[in-house]
Design a protein around this motif. Structure first.
Motif, mmCIF file in Angstrom:
data_model
loop_
_atom_site.group_PDB
_atom_site.id
_atom_site.type_symbol
_atom_site.label_atom_id
_atom_site.label_comp_id
_atom_site.label_asym_id
_atom_site.label_seq_id
_atom_site.Cartn_x
_atom_site.Cartn_y
_atom_site.Cartn_z
ATOM 1 N N VAL A 101 0.806 -1.230 0.000
ATOM 2 C CA VAL A 101 0.000 0.000 0.000
ATOM 3 C C VAL A 101 0.838 1.277 0.000
ATOM 4 C CG1 VAL A 101 -1.957 -1.106 1.123
ATOM 5 C CG2 VAL A 101 -0.169 -0.048 2.527
ATOM 6 N N LEU A 102 2.161 1.126 0.058
ATOM 7 C CA LEU A 102 3.015 2.310 0.184
ATOM 8 C C LEU A 102 2.828 3.301 -0.955
ATOM 9 C CD1 LEU A 102 6.523 1.224 1.515
ATOM 10 C CD2 LEU A 102 4.838 2.711 2.599
ATOM 11 N N HIS A 103 2.613 2.806 -2.167
ATOM 12 C CA HIS A 103 2.546 3.685 -3.329
ATOM 13 C C HIS A 103 1.114 4.055 -3.704
ATOM 14 C CE1 HIS A 103 6.817 3.158 -3.817
ATOM 15 N NE2 HIS A 103 6.674 1.842 -3.832
ATOM 16 N N GLN A 104 0.170 3.708 -2.837
ATOM 17 C CA GLN A 104 -1.207 4.128 -3.065
ATOM 18 C C GLN A 104 -1.352 5.617 -2.751
ATOM 19 O OE1 GLN A 104 -3.563 2.099 -4.365
ATOM 20 N NE2 GLN A 104 -2.001 0.504 -4.490
ATOM 21 N N THR A 105 -2.199 6.283 -3.501
ATOM 22 C CA THR A 105 -2.358 7.737 -3.333
ATOM 23 C C THR A 105 -2.802 8.109 -1.931
ATOM 24 O OG1 THR A 105 -3.022 7.820 -5.656
ATOM 25 C CG2 THR A 105 -3.434 9.788 -4.324
ATOM 26 N N VAL A 106 -3.633 7.262 -1.345
ATOM 27 C CA VAL A 106 -4.205 7.631 -0.046
ATOM 28 C C VAL A 106 -3.333 7.202 1.128
ATOM 29 C CG1 VAL A 106 -6.573 7.562 -0.920
ATOM 30 C CG2 VAL A 106 -5.536 5.481 0.025
ATOM 31 N N PHE A 107 -2.176 6.548 0.883
ATOM 32 C CA PHE A 107 -1.387 6.048 2.021
ATOM 33 C C PHE A 107 -0.896 7.180 2.908
ATOM 34 C CE2 PHE A 107 2.668 5.129 4.040
ATOM 35 C CZ PHE A 107 2.321 4.039 4.815
ATOM 36 N N ALA A 108 -0.284 8.196 2.321
ATOM 37 C CA ALA A 108 0.293 9.281 3.120
ATOM 38 C C ALA A 108 -0.757 9.995 3.973
ATOM 39 C CB ALA A 108 1.037 10.265 2.228
ATOM 40 N N PRO A 109 -1.907 10.405 3.395
ATOM 41 C CA PRO A 109 -2.904 11.062 4.251
ATOM 42 C C PRO A 109 -3.475 10.140 5.318
ATOM 43 C CG PRO A 109 -3.752 10.753 2.025
ATOM 44 C CD PRO A 109 -2.289 10.488 1.974
ATOM 45 N N LEU A 110 -3.665 8.851 4.995
ATOM 46 C CA LEU A 110 -4.167 7.922 6.009
ATOM 47 C C LEU A 110 -3.135 7.720 7.119
ATOM 48 C CD1 LEU A 110 -5.977 5.171 3.898
ATOM 49 C CD2 LEU A 110 -7.012 6.861 5.430
ATOM 50 N N ALA A 210 -3.871 16.082 7.338
ATOM 51 C CA ALA A 210 -4.381 14.790 6.887
ATOM 52 C C ALA A 210 -5.756 14.931 6.250
ATOM 53 C CB ALA A 210 -4.447 13.825 8.073
ATOM 54 N N LEU A 211 -6.630 15.712 6.875
ATOM 55 C CA LEU A 211 -7.978 15.889 6.337
ATOM 56 C C LEU A 211 -7.944 16.585 4.978
ATOM 57 C CD1 LEU A 211 -9.889 16.909 9.586
ATOM 58 C CD2 LEU A 211 -10.037 14.734 8.351
ATOM 59 N N THR A 212 -7.056 17.564 4.852
ATOM 60 C CA THR A 212 -6.928 18.263 3.572
ATOM 61 C C THR A 212 -6.437 17.314 2.484
ATOM 62 O OG1 THR A 212 -6.426 20.338 4.706
ATOM 63 C CG2 THR A 212 -5.811 20.187 2.387
#
Length: 233
Positions: A101-110, A210-212
């Motif tokens: 999941v590291l390269h998924q777009t939503v990983f960093a905000p999650l 994170a929410l942004t």
């Protein structure tokens, strides 16, 4: 000033504090490397050096103060090396477990949201307060080496427990501004003797970040879907 036992009181940034100046110098070089060299595969070790080494200044000062002059550099090295090794192992293990999941777009905000939630946990507060502890260390002999090694590993355990959720954010993004932001949070927590992360304004900023990011994630996913469709994949 040295005492009759040859052990000095803690003194930061003094002329003789080569261990502290070296630690901060290595951290500065790591920051420079991260700013200039795009090499994501080596970012975790460099980020650990850049973000975590400055937090060690009080601990290294304590190690120096409890060591005789002729073994201070050795004692500082015995403290720092197991600390850094523990962080490297933690990063490698996290990268292995999170690889799908590291390269998924939503990983960093999650990950950012998880880090914000961790700020409110009792485990976070307990680990952070332990990071301010200064154990009694033997001054010479094998006992001194053993005590410093145990101190380095114990401090690494508490530091990883406190900071790993925030560091995991950096596994999903190599954004230099985010790294600066997280480093400010970490250093501000260490600057207070009895910190309470729940009362930190940075916690709210982290949550807002994170929410942004989450609010924009669906938009990025939609653009990715359109690009895939356009490419005929």
């Amino acid at each position: 000033m040295a005492s009759a036992t040859g052990i000095d009181r803690p003194r930061l940034f003094g002329r003789a504090d080569i261990e502290i100046r070296t630690t901060l110098g290595v951290a500065a070089l790591a920051w420079l490397w991260l700013a200039l060299v795009p090499a994501p595969s080596l970012h975790w070790p460099a980020m650990v050096l850049a973000m975590m080494l400055p937090t060690l200044v009080p601990q290294i000062a304590h190690v120096r103060a409890r060591s005789f002059a002729d073994r201070r550099s050795r004692a500082a090295l015995l403290f720092v090396l197991p600390y850094l090794l523990a962080w490297l192992v933690a990063g490698a293990l996290a990268a292995f477990l999170l690889a799908p999941v590291l390269h998924q777009t939503v990983f960093a905000p999650l990950a950012c949201l998880c880090a914000a939630a961790w700020q409110f946990s009792p485990q976070k507060r307990s680990a952070l307060r332990k990071c301010h502890s200064r154990p009694v260390l033997a001054a010479f002999g094998p006992s001194a080496d053993r005590d410093v090694l145990i101190f380095g590993l114990t401090y690494a355990r508490d530091c990883i427990t406190s900071c790993l959720p925030m560091m995991l954010v950096m596994l999903g993004t190599h954004d230099f501004a985010v790294m600066i932001f997280l480093t400010v949070i970490i250093l501000s927590e260490r600057a207070v003797l009895r910190p309470d992360p729940r009362a930190s304004a940075f916690t709210l900023l982290l949550t807002a970040l994170a929410l942004t990011a989450l609010a924009h994630a669906p938009h990025h996913l939609l653009l990715l879907y359109k690009d895939i469709c356009h490419a005929g994949i």
